[in-house]
Design an enzyme around this catalytic site. Structure first.
Site, PDB file in Angstrom:
ATOM      1  N   GLU A   1      52.285  83.640   4.146  1.00  0.00           N
ATOM      2  CA  GLU A   1      52.943  84.515   3.153  1.00  0.00           C
ATOM      3  C   GLU A   1      52.102  85.755   2.863  1.00  0.00           C
ATOM      4  O   GLU A   1      50.947  85.845   3.256  1.00  0.00           O
ATOM      5  CB  GLU A   1      53.218  83.756   1.849  1.00  0.00           C
TER       6      GLU A   1
ATOM      7  N   LYS B   1      48.580  75.130  -9.112  1.00  0.00           N
ATOM      8  CA  LYS B   1      47.588  75.396 -10.162  1.00  0.00           C
ATOM      9  C   LYS B   1      48.061  74.732 -11.435  1.00  0.00           C
ATOM     10  O   LYS B   1      49.254  74.646 -11.704  1.00  0.00           O
ATOM     11  CB  LYS B   1      47.487  76.897 -10.406  1.00  0.00           C
TER      12      LYS B   1
HETATM   13  N1  PSU Z   1      50.622  80.109  -7.232  1.00  0.00           N
HETATM   14  C1  PSU Z   1      49.367  80.363  -6.797  1.00  0.00           C
HETATM   15  N2  PSU Z   1      49.145  81.491  -6.078  1.00  0.00           N
HETATM   16  C2  PSU Z   1      50.156  82.337  -5.752  1.00  0.00           C
HETATM   17  C3  PSU Z   1      51.476  82.041  -6.190  1.00  0.00           C
HETATM   18  C4  PSU Z   1      51.661  80.919  -6.925  1.00  0.00           C
HETATM   19  O1  PSU Z   1      48.460  79.609  -7.075  1.00  0.00           O
HETATM   20  O2  PSU Z   1      49.926  83.370  -5.074  1.00  0.00           O
HETATM   21  C5  PSU Z   1      52.597  82.944  -5.801  1.00  0.00           C
HETATM   22  C6  PSU Z   1      53.306  82.386  -4.543  1.00  0.00           C
HETATM   23  O3  PSU Z   1      53.739  83.462  -3.739  1.00  0.00           O
HETATM   24  C7  PSU Z   1      54.498  81.661  -5.147  1.00  0.00           C
HETATM   25  C8  PSU Z   1      54.833  82.542  -6.314  1.00  0.00           C
HETATM   26  O4  PSU Z   1      55.572  81.502  -4.256  1.00  0.00           O
HETATM   27  O5  PSU Z   1      53.583  82.968  -6.835  1.00  0.00           O
HETATM   28  C9  PSU Z   1      55.646  81.831  -7.375  1.00  0.00           C
HETATM   29  O6  PSU Z   1      56.060  82.745  -8.330  1.00  0.00           O
HETATM   30  P1  PSU Z   1      57.125  82.320  -9.445  1.00  0.00           P
HETATM   31  O7  PSU Z   1      56.420  81.343 -10.325  1.00  0.00           O
HETATM   32  O8  PSU Z   1      57.477  83.597 -10.158  1.00  0.00           O
HETATM   33  O9  PSU Z   1      58.267  81.710  -8.710  1.00  0.00           O
END
Ligand code: PSU
Ligand code: MN
Length: 300
Positions: A22, A156
């Site tokens: 990604e 996380k």
């Molecule tokens: N969690 C992490 N690092 C990240 C992300 C999430 O520890 O970089 C990023 C990933 O790209 C994930 C996105 O798909 O955040 C999720 O965002 P949201 O919670 O807005 O769906």
């Protein structure tokens, strides 16, 4: 609308292992120049393990499967790249904009290209107090319907890991632990929550193939704990997370800004420590994920 890099196209035609990567982690997850160094090193690790890397992004409205050095550098330095999840894809393409892909959007592009394994750092999930805010990452619904295996170091603990696992169960997504019974929480190897199945690479590849052979659509989550020597102190991280959550609440941060905001705050509060751990766990995921891709390719 979809452009697959020559090297990737050739590997796919020959049935060789390909690993999707990604780009949110490059554009929004790490500072320059560490982001570019890490992106390049991850691609090198995938190659060493006998697979072909395909980093995903959207550039001027084109879905790119596999980037060249210049494109990686652009993503690592630009401030313009949008954070693109499933909801944002049609906008970025129709308006010919550029964006970095989340886990959900990367899974969609991997599926379009015919790539079965995708390596990342952490996946999104149910946010703390998500039962009130309904803030549940689109990554989880993508895992329920898009048939790509996602290799990560867990989630996380900015998230509610218990509820995240409940949603994954409801959506029919098997959660595997790489040689562990416990779901890892990114910076640390433990979370207090069990995975569904403890598996090595061979077992994981066989389960993934079996799921799809049975005609069951959707992903599999393969969680790989951060190597012990790079693990951070759980209490210290929890404190940093508490502070970040309080700040986010005060500032009334909502929607797609929540995750990047919390990640930025964590980075700030833990100085360089979290960045170093983040880099090391991604390298480790790339090693294990490439083995998985090679094993899956050999089963086909
Ligand atoms: N969690 C992490 N690092 C990240 C992300 C999430 O520890 O970089 C990023 C990933 O790209 C994930 C996105 O798909 O955040 C999720 O965002 P949201 O919670 O807005 O769906
Ligand atoms: Mn959200």
């Amino acid at each position: 609308m979809l452009v697959i890099k020559e090297e990737v196209k050739k590997a796919l035609e020959e049935g060789r292992a390909v690993v999707a990567l990604e780009s949110t982690i490059i554009a929004h997850g790490m500072p320059y120049p560490e982001n570019l160094e890490t992106a390049k090193a991850v691609e090198a690790i995938v190659r060493e393990a006998g697979a072909v890397p395909a980093t995903m992004a959207i550039l001027d409205g084109v879905l790119k499967v596999g980037l060249d050095d210049e494109e990686l550098e652009y993503l690592a330095t630009t401030k313009e790249a949008l954070k693109v999840s499933r909801r944002d894809l049609p906008y970025v393409v129709s308006e010919k904009k550029s964006g970095a892909t989340t886990v959900a959007a990367t899974m969609i592009m991997a599926k379009m290209a015919g790539i079965k394994v995708f390596v990342t750092g952490g996946v999104g999930g149910v946010h703390r107090e998500g039962e009130k805010s309904m803030d549940v990452s689109a990554d989880l619904t993508e895992l329920s319907k898009t048939s790509v295996a996602v290799v990560c170091a867990g989630s996380k603990s900015i998230l509610d890991i218990g509820r995240t696992l409940e949603v994954l169960e409801t959506q029919g997504v098997p959660v595997l632990g790489y040689k562990t019974d416990e779901f890892p929480s990114f910076y640390t190897r433990r979370s207090g929550h069990p995975v569904d199945f403890n598996m090595d690479v061979k077992g994981a590849a066989s389960l993934i193939k079996t799921k799809w052979d049975l005609g069951l659509e959707g992903g599999v989550l393969f969680t790989v704990p951060i190597p012990e020597e790079h693990e951070l102190d759980a209490e210290e991280i929890e404190e940093a997370i508490q502070r970040a959550l309080e700040e986010a609440k005060k500032l009334k941060i909502s929607g797609k800004k929540v995750t990047p905001y919390l990640l930025d705050e964590l980075k700030r509060v833990t100085d360089g420590k979290s960045l170093k751990a983040n880099i090391e766990l991604v390298y480790n995921n790339a090693r294990v994920g490439s083995q998985l891709a090679v094993e899956l390719a050999s089963l086909e």
